[in-house]
Design a protein around this motif. Structure first.
Motif, PDB file in Angstrom:
ATOM      1  N   VAL A  43      26.351  25.256  -5.177  1.00 17.72           N
ATOM      2  CA  VAL A  43      25.166  24.429  -5.530  1.00 17.72           C
ATOM      3  C   VAL A  43      24.468  25.048  -6.742  1.00 17.72           C
ATOM      4  N   GLY A  44      24.374  24.657  -7.948  1.00 14.94           N
ATOM      5  CA  GLY A  44      24.137  25.518  -9.097  1.00 14.94           C
ATOM      6  C   GLY A  44      25.261  25.862  -9.784  1.00 14.94           C
ATOM      7  N   ALA A  45      26.060  24.951 -10.461  1.00 13.11           N
ATOM      8  CA  ALA A  45      27.440  25.212 -10.911  1.00 13.11           C
ATOM      9  C   ALA A  45      26.950  25.502 -12.486  1.00 13.11           C
ATOM     10  N   GLY A  46      26.075  26.410 -12.884  1.00 12.31           N
ATOM     11  CA  GLY A  46      25.818  26.602 -14.172  1.00 12.31           C
ATOM     12  C   GLY A  46      26.428  27.699 -14.880  1.00 12.31           C
ATOM     13  N   VAL A  47      25.919  28.656 -15.424  1.00  7.14           N
ATOM     14  CA  VAL A  47      26.664  29.820 -15.860  1.00  7.14           C
ATOM     15  C   VAL A  47      27.272  30.849 -14.616  1.00  7.14           C
ATOM     16  N   LEU A  48      26.336  31.092 -14.006  1.00  4.33           N
ATOM     17  CA  LEU A  48      26.831  32.166 -12.731  1.00  4.33           C
ATOM     18  C   LEU A  48      27.478  31.182 -11.801  1.00  4.33           C
ATOM     19  N   GLY A  49      27.008  29.991 -11.545  1.00  3.12           N
ATOM     20  CA  GLY A  49      27.931  29.188 -10.535  1.00  3.12           C
ATOM     21  C   GLY A  49      29.201  28.853 -10.993  1.00  3.12           C
ATOM     22  N   SER A  50      29.442  28.634 -12.341  1.00  9.35           N
ATOM     23  CA  SER A  50      30.940  28.413 -12.618  1.00  9.35           C
ATOM     24  C   SER A  50      31.676  29.769 -12.803  1.00  9.35           C
ATOM     25  N   SER A  51      31.012  30.707 -13.027  1.00  6.84           N
ATOM     26  CA  SER A  51      31.623  32.251 -12.984  1.00  6.84           C
ATOM     27  C   SER A  51      32.421  32.251 -11.338  1.00  6.84           C
ATOM     28  N   LEU A  52      31.507  31.774 -10.495  1.00  6.27           N
ATOM     29  CA  LEU A  52      31.812  31.946  -8.817  1.00  6.27           C
ATOM     30  C   LEU A  52      32.991  31.016  -8.743  1.00  6.27           C
ATOM     31  N   CYS A  53      33.075  29.775  -9.109  1.00  8.15           N
ATOM     32  CA  CYS A  53      33.945  28.879  -8.840  1.00  8.15           C
ATOM     33  C   CYS A  53      35.293  29.384  -9.342  1.00  8.15           C
ATOM     34  N   ARG A  54      35.379  29.792 -10.639  1.00  4.40           N
ATOM     35  CA  ARG A  54      36.447  30.277 -11.415  1.00  4.40           C
ATOM     36  C   ARG A  54      37.121  31.546 -10.406  1.00  4.40           C
ATOM     37  N   GLN A  55      36.161  32.365 -10.008  1.00  4.77           N
ATOM     38  CA  GLN A  55      36.428  33.615  -9.423  1.00  4.77           C
ATOM     39  C   GLN A  55      37.401  33.246  -8.075  1.00  4.77           C
ATOM     40  N   ILE A  56      36.689  32.178  -7.232  1.00  5.49           N
ATOM     41  CA  ILE A  56      37.246  31.588  -6.267  1.00  5.49           C
ATOM     42  C   ILE A  56      38.663  31.017  -6.284  1.00  5.49           C
ATOM     43  N   LEU A  57      38.674  30.054  -7.518  1.00 11.56           N
ATOM     44  CA  LEU A  57      40.041  29.457  -7.605  1.00 11.56           C
ATOM     45  C   LEU A  57      41.245  30.472  -8.200  1.00 11.56           C
ATOM     46  N   GLN A  58      40.757  31.527  -8.746  1.00 10.51           N
ATOM     47  CA  GLN A  58      41.721  32.461  -9.348  1.00 10.51           C
ATOM     48  C   GLN A  58      42.191  33.332  -8.199  1.00 10.51           C
ATOM     49  N   ASP A  59      41.262  33.755  -7.164  1.00  9.86           N
ATOM     50  CA  ASP A  59      41.769  34.558  -6.097  1.00  9.86           C
ATOM     51  C   ASP A  59      43.094  34.252  -5.244  1.00  9.86           C
ATOM     52  N   PRO A  60      43.969  34.875  -5.491  1.00  4.70           N
ATOM     53  CA  PRO A  60      45.433  34.714  -4.440  1.00  4.70           C
ATOM     54  C   PRO A  60      45.309  34.386  -3.224  1.00  4.70           C
ATOM     55  N   ASP A  61      44.117  34.939  -2.590  1.00  3.48           N
ATOM     56  CA  ASP A  61      43.877  35.003  -1.115  1.00  3.48           C
ATOM     57  C   ASP A  61      43.358  33.883  -0.713  1.00  3.48           C
ATOM     58  N   LEU A  62      42.701  33.102  -1.913  1.00  4.55           N
ATOM     59  CA  LEU A  62      41.964  31.709  -1.448  1.00  4.55           C
ATOM     60  C   LEU A  62      42.687  30.485  -2.154  1.00  4.55           C
ATOM     61  N   SER A  63      44.080  30.573  -2.117  1.00  7.45           N
ATOM     62  CA  SER A  63      44.916  29.644  -2.987  1.00  7.45           C
ATOM     63  C   SER A  63      44.773  28.258  -2.449  1.00  7.45           C
ATOM     64  N   SER A  64      44.453  28.224  -1.102  1.00  9.94           N
ATOM     65  CA  SER A  64      44.254  26.564  -0.646  1.00  9.94           C
ATOM     66  C   SER A  64      42.989  26.264  -0.537  1.00  9.94           C
ATOM     67  N   MET A  65      41.946  27.118  -0.938  1.00 12.07           N
ATOM     68  CA  MET A  65      40.633  26.517  -1.022  1.00 12.07           C
ATOM     69  C   MET A  65      40.223  25.509  -2.159  1.00 12.07           C
ATOM     70  N   LYS A  66      39.570  24.524  -1.873  1.00 13.90           N
ATOM     71  CA  LYS A  66      39.147  23.623  -2.844  1.00 13.90           C
ATOM     72  C   LYS A  66      37.582  24.066  -3.160  1.00 13.90           C
ATOM     73  N   VAL A  67      37.009  23.766  -4.440  1.00 11.81           N
ATOM     74  CA  VAL A  67      35.730  24.051  -4.708  1.00 11.81           C
ATOM     75  C   VAL A  67      34.947  22.903  -5.271  1.00 11.81           C
ATOM     76  N   THR A  68      33.771  22.622  -4.807  1.00 13.31           N
ATOM     77  CA  THR A  68      33.086  21.351  -5.307  1.00 13.31           C
ATOM     78  C   THR A  68      31.719  22.330  -5.986  1.00 13.31           C
ATOM     79  N   GLY A  69      31.779  22.021  -7.138  1.00  8.19           N
ATOM     80  CA  GLY A  69      30.610  22.485  -8.042  1.00  8.19           C
ATOM     81  C   GLY A  69      29.482  21.405  -7.999  1.00  8.19           C
ATOM     82  N   VAL A  70      28.410  21.567  -7.847  1.00 10.82           N
ATOM     83  CA  VAL A  70      27.191  20.832  -7.764  1.00 10.82           C
ATOM     84  C   VAL A  70      26.266  21.119  -8.903  1.00 10.82           C
TER      85      VAL A  70
END
Length: 100
Positions: A43-70
Motif C-alpha cells: 500500500v503506497g506503491a510510489g517511489v519507495l513502495g515500487s522499489s519494494l515491489c521490485r525487490q520482492i519480484l526479483q528475489d529468487p526465494d520469492l519466485s512464486s509470490m505475486k505483488v499487488t501495488g496499491v
C-alpha cells in the motif's frame, strides 16, 4: 498467505522490508513441499513502495509470490510497471487503486 505492507516513510520502508524478509524466511520452513501461492499487497506503491515491489519480484526465494501495488490514482501505473518489472511479460505484478 497474504501479506500487507504499508509504505509511508523511508524509515518505515526499511523496518517493513526487514520484517517482511524475516516473516518470509521463517514461513518458508513451515510450508510443505506443495507449492504455495503467496500474495503481498504494498500500500503506497510510489517511489519507495515500487522499489519494494521490485525487490520482492526479483528475489529468487520469492519466485512464486505475486505483488499487488496499491496507489491513490492510476496516473503512474504504467511508469511503476516499467520501473518494477525487469521482464515486461511478468504477470506477478498487479496495480490497483485504493478505492478498489
Amino acid at each position: 498467505m497474504m501479506c500487507l505492507i504499508a509504505v509511508t516513510t523511508r524509515a518505515n520502508f526499511v523496518l517493513q522490508m526487514g520484517l517482511f524478509l524475516s516473516v518470509m524466511s521463517s514461513s518458508s520452513s513451515l510450508v510443505s513441499s506443495a507449492p504455495v501461492s503467496q500474495t503481498t499487497a504494498v500500500v503506497g506503491a510510489g517511489v519507495l513502495g515500487s522499489s519494494l515491489c521490485r525487490q520482492i519480484l526479483q528475489d529468487p526465494d520469492l519466485s512464486s509470490m505475486k505483488v499487488t501495488g496499491v496507489t491513490k490514482t492510476d496516473n503512474r501505473h504504467e511508469t511503476i510497471r516499467k520501473q518494477v518489472l525487469v521482464d515486461s511479460a511478468d504477470d506477478r505484478l498487479d496495480l490497483k487503486l485504493s478505492d478498489d
